[in-house]
Design an enzyme around this catalytic site. Sequence first.
Site, short mmCIF file in Angstrom:
data_model
loop_
_atom_site.label_atom_id
_atom_site.label_comp_id
_atom_site.label_asym_id
_atom_site.label_seq_id
_atom_site.Cartn_x
_atom_site.Cartn_y
_atom_site.Cartn_z
N PRO A 121 1.04 -0.78 0.38
CG PRO A 121 0.18 -0.61 2.10
CD PRO A 121 0.92 -2.03 1.16
NE ARG A 147 -1.77 -5.38 -2.84
CZ ARG A 147 -1.08 -4.74 -1.70
NH1 ARG A 147 -1.90 -5.20 -0.80
NH2 ARG A 147 -0.21 -4.71 -1.42
CG ASP A 187 8.19 -5.92 0.40
OD1 ASP A 187 8.45 -7.01 0.97
OD2 ASP A 187 7.04 -5.47 1.15
CB CYS A 240 5.75 -10.73 5.42
SG CYS A 240 4.75 -10.90 4.04
#
Length: 339
Positions: A121, A147, A187, A240
């Site tokens: 985001p 998004r 990411d 993550c």
Amino acid sequence: MEEFTLPSGFSTKMKSLLSEEWEEFEEGYRTHQYQSLRFNPLKKGLAQCSYESILSTLSISKSEPVPWAKHGYYYNTEARPGKHPYHEAGLYYIQEPSAMSAAALLAPAPGERVLDLCAAPGGKSTQLAGYLEQTGLLIANEIHPARCKILSQNIERMGIANAIVTNEDSDTLATHFPEFFHKILVDAPCSGEGMFRKNPDAVAEWSPEQVHICANRQLMILENAASMLMSGGILVYSTCTFSPEENEGVIGTFLELHSEFSIVKTENPDFDRGRPEWGNKNPDLAYTFRLWPHHLKGEGHFAAVLRKEGTDSSSHIKEARGWKDKKLLSLFQEFTSKT
């Protein structure tokens, strides 16, 4: 916090990987979740000396800096900084503390051209923008349209003037930006194991098959990112998740396919080292980073800092400031005319 059950396959796997640390790791799911915000250095009226005053105004009485992130501070659960006008004014961004690690490791210099390839985001994009100080160029890309709108809103809220938000897949970007960027952040979309206690949906969606799907997709995204990085450039890959397949496994395989890339061998006292034995046993994987929630104040993350061989990309910064390279300007104009 609300109790939930970890996927049985995940528990079995992590018990095998962590052995004597398993119980401490599992207990972490029942302990305190850490929350943090990151002040926006682009708001020129917001000086370091005023941070403490603003934290006090927000009723954040027990604040402490996030050790690996400039301008990052923990806050207590009673505070509601997202409801204050300061938030809407872009004075800070609410961001999970471990999530601040990837942009901090990339740390672009003013004037550089930077790509955040999987940006929504917007936490990492807005953090990268702080390093650039409204110079150079930041491309913040997100493949999912809904998004992408959220990403655009956060870029605007934080007052970032040198960013362009794109809604493309990595293949398309790679055809338009060959060896264009000084620094790239990937990411990557992942199985989300590191966010289980924050995101119950990640628990429900987890499966061994999903882990392997994510790993294959991550390698494809990395391939495209590699082609967009200029010689001497730096790429940070982050997830993550705890999954070795998506972390050491992806980086080990990528390095086997790309001899022009190497892991930057740096130390960080706040993070644990990667585990070569969980990948292809490349000893350099020990210089990747693992953020374990039972070892620090944050959720689970992984990061690797990679360098592409060649001349130090910082030598190109001067031309980036004013688009003096007509070939690069033409390339950029061609891309924007088709989007």
